[in-house]
Design an enzyme around this catalytic site. Structure first.
Site, PDB file in Angstrom:
ATOM      1  N   HIS A 185       0.845  -1.200   0.000  1.00 24.53           N
ATOM      2  CA  HIS A 185       0.000   0.000   0.000  1.00 24.53           C
ATOM      3  C   HIS A 185       0.877   1.246   0.000  1.00 24.53           C
ATOM      4  CE1 HIS A 185       1.193  -0.518   4.202  1.00 24.53           C
ATOM      5  NE2 HIS A 185       0.891   0.752   4.406  1.00 24.53           N
TER       6      HIS A 185
ATOM      7  N   ASP B  79       0.843   5.133   1.921  1.00 29.57           N
ATOM      8  CA  ASP B  79       0.167   5.789   3.049  1.00 29.57           C
ATOM      9  C   ASP B  79      -0.568   7.012   2.523  1.00 29.57           C
ATOM     10  OD1 ASP B  79       1.230   3.925   4.773  1.00 29.57           O
ATOM     11  OD2 ASP B  79       2.968   5.147   5.310  1.00 29.57           O
TER      12      ASP B  79
ATOM     13  N   HIS C 213       4.761   0.175  -0.183  1.00 31.12           N
ATOM     14  CA  HIS C 213       5.567  -0.651   0.717  1.00 31.12           C
ATOM     15  C   HIS C 213       4.723  -1.772   1.308  1.00 31.12           C
ATOM     16  CE1 HIS C 213       3.797   2.653   3.062  1.00 31.12           C
ATOM     17  NE2 HIS C 213       3.879   1.895   4.121  1.00 31.12           N
TER      18      HIS C 213
ATOM     19  N   ARG D 109       8.780  -9.227  14.963  1.00 27.23           N
ATOM     20  CA  ARG D 109       9.132  -7.858  14.563  1.00 27.23           C
ATOM     21  C   ARG D 109       8.140  -6.925  15.237  1.00 27.23           C
ATOM     22  NH1 ARG D 109       8.035  -4.211  10.312  1.00 27.23           N
ATOM     23  NH2 ARG D 109       9.860  -2.917   9.859  1.00 27.23           N
TER      24      ARG D 109
HETATM   25  C1  AKG Z   1       1.658   0.439   8.201  1.00 29.49           C
HETATM   26  O1  AKG Z   1       1.332   0.176   9.370  1.00 29.49           O
HETATM   27  O2  AKG Z   1       0.994   1.234   7.451  1.00 29.49           O
HETATM   28  C2  AKG Z   1       2.869  -0.153   7.640  1.00 29.49           C
HETATM   29  O3  AKG Z   1       3.198   0.089   6.504  1.00 29.49           O
HETATM   30  C3  AKG Z   1       3.683  -1.066   8.503  1.00 29.49           C
HETATM   31  C4  AKG Z   1       5.148  -0.789   8.399  1.00 29.49           C
HETATM   32  C5  AKG Z   1       5.921  -1.608   9.423  1.00 29.49           C
HETATM   33  O4  AKG Z   1       5.325  -2.277  10.253  1.00 29.49           O
HETATM   34  O5  AKG Z   1       7.153  -1.552   9.354  1.00 29.49           O
END
Ligand code: AKG
Length: 326
Positions: A201, A203, A258, A268
């Site tokens: 997606h 942001d 990303h 993670r």
């Molecule tokens: C989001 O939460 O919009 C992400 O892209 C997650 C990125 C991450 O968890 O490193």
């Protein structure tokens, strides 16, 4: 490491998998925020990748570690305890389901408002988590504003706070998310594929700041669509350009696609600040950036309209497509 009980994959049959990529993003732009050329490097990185890494940022490792420890404590709670903080509406605890439109990923998360004018209480969140988060979000807002001010300077779209005022406004619509990607090593039947933690997606906001523990998983798409893995670095921050900044700069800066791949062996934990403008703000190319005769690439919309339409789509949809002039 966070130890969680593993919900069975069969309960979430729509979680996607992908092949491993051996492409590591070795040419990732690294910006030292105190370097005199920082603003030039930031704008170059935002044009080429919509993404860069920030070092020498002045945020103390202690404040980051304190918040991460609290997040780990929360995600280590028994599932029924965590569920008391959900379902996300949109704020609160979510597990596997991302948004209301059928997106799922190998992730659990806490989503909060990061508005300057008060918080939306999420039940079951400890006092210490609230307080470390407040402190952290303040640092993130400051960093996001500093970066936006450098961008405004470099693009000569002055005044310097032309963009940053949108995040400092008492009605700004900023968000904060804690993500936890549990390991899935006990899951069979993936046959060499990886589980998608957070699907691809862009942001919708102006800018996002991502920080994670030392476990990799974040990937970005280059201009040609190739996915590359971003090497983990727990002491640095990663900055994403969002759709709104792409529009405000009439496409000069690009929002970055990303996704996150969940690791099989290690947890993670990531923390993301999303810098969004007030709901009533018109998201149109800034008059001061437009050259003589240049036309807007986008139809006019407010942040409220964009946010509403973005949240009605699937994560991977081209949300800006609706507003692009043909
Ligand atoms: C989001 O939460 O919009 C992400 O892209 C997650 C990125 C991450 O968890 O490193």
């Amino acid at each position: 490491m966070v130890v969680v009980s593993q919900p069975v994959l069969e309960a979430f049959p729509h979680i996607k998998t992908c092949r491993s990529t051996s492409n590591v993003f070795t040419e990732i732009p690294v910006v030292d925020l105190l370097h005199p050329d920082a603003k030039t490097l930031i704008v170059e990185a935002c044009k080429e990748f919509g993404f860069f890494k920030v070092v020498n940022h002045g945020v103390s490792m202690e404040s980051i570690a304190r918040l991460e420890d609290e997040a780990v404590k929360f995600f280590s709670l028994p599932q029924p305890e965590k569920e008391k903080s959900g379902p996300p509406n949109p704020f609160g605890y979510g597990n596997k389901k991302i948004g209301p439109n059928g997106d799922v990923g190998w992730v659990e998360y806490l989503l909060f408002t990061a508005a300057t004018n008060g918080k939306v209480i999420v039940p079951g969140i400890s006092e210490s988590l609230w307080s470390y988060m407040d402190e952290y979000v303040t640092s993130m807002r400051n960093m996001a504003c500093e970066v936006l001010e450098m961008i405004a300077d470099e693009l000569r779209i002055g005044p310097r706070d032309m963009l940053s005022r949108l995040l400092r406004d008492e009605k700004s619509d900023c968000l904060f998310r804690l993500n936890h990607y549990p390991p899935w090593s006990d899951l069979q039947a993936l046959s060499g594929r990886n589980l998608i933690g957070f699907g691809d997606h862009t942001d919708p906001q102006l800018i996002s700041i991502v920080r994670s523990n030392n476990i990799s998983g974040l990937q970005i798409a280059l201009k040609d669509g190739t996915w590359v893995s971003v090497p983990a670095d727990h002491s640095s921050f990663f900055i994403n350009v969002g759709d709104s900044l792409q529009v405000l700069t009439n496409g000069r800066l690009r929002s970055v696609r990303h996704r996150v791949i969940a690791g099989s062996l290690n947890s993670r934990v990531s923390m993301i600040f999303f810098g969004g403008p007030p709901l009533t703000e018109k998201i149109v190319p800034l008059a001061s950036i437009m050259e003589r005769g240049e036309e807007s690439l986008y139809k006019e919309f407010t942040w409220y309209e964009y946010k509403n339409s973005a949240y009605k789509t699937r994560l991977s949809d081209n949300r800006l497509g609706l507003y692009e002039k043909s």
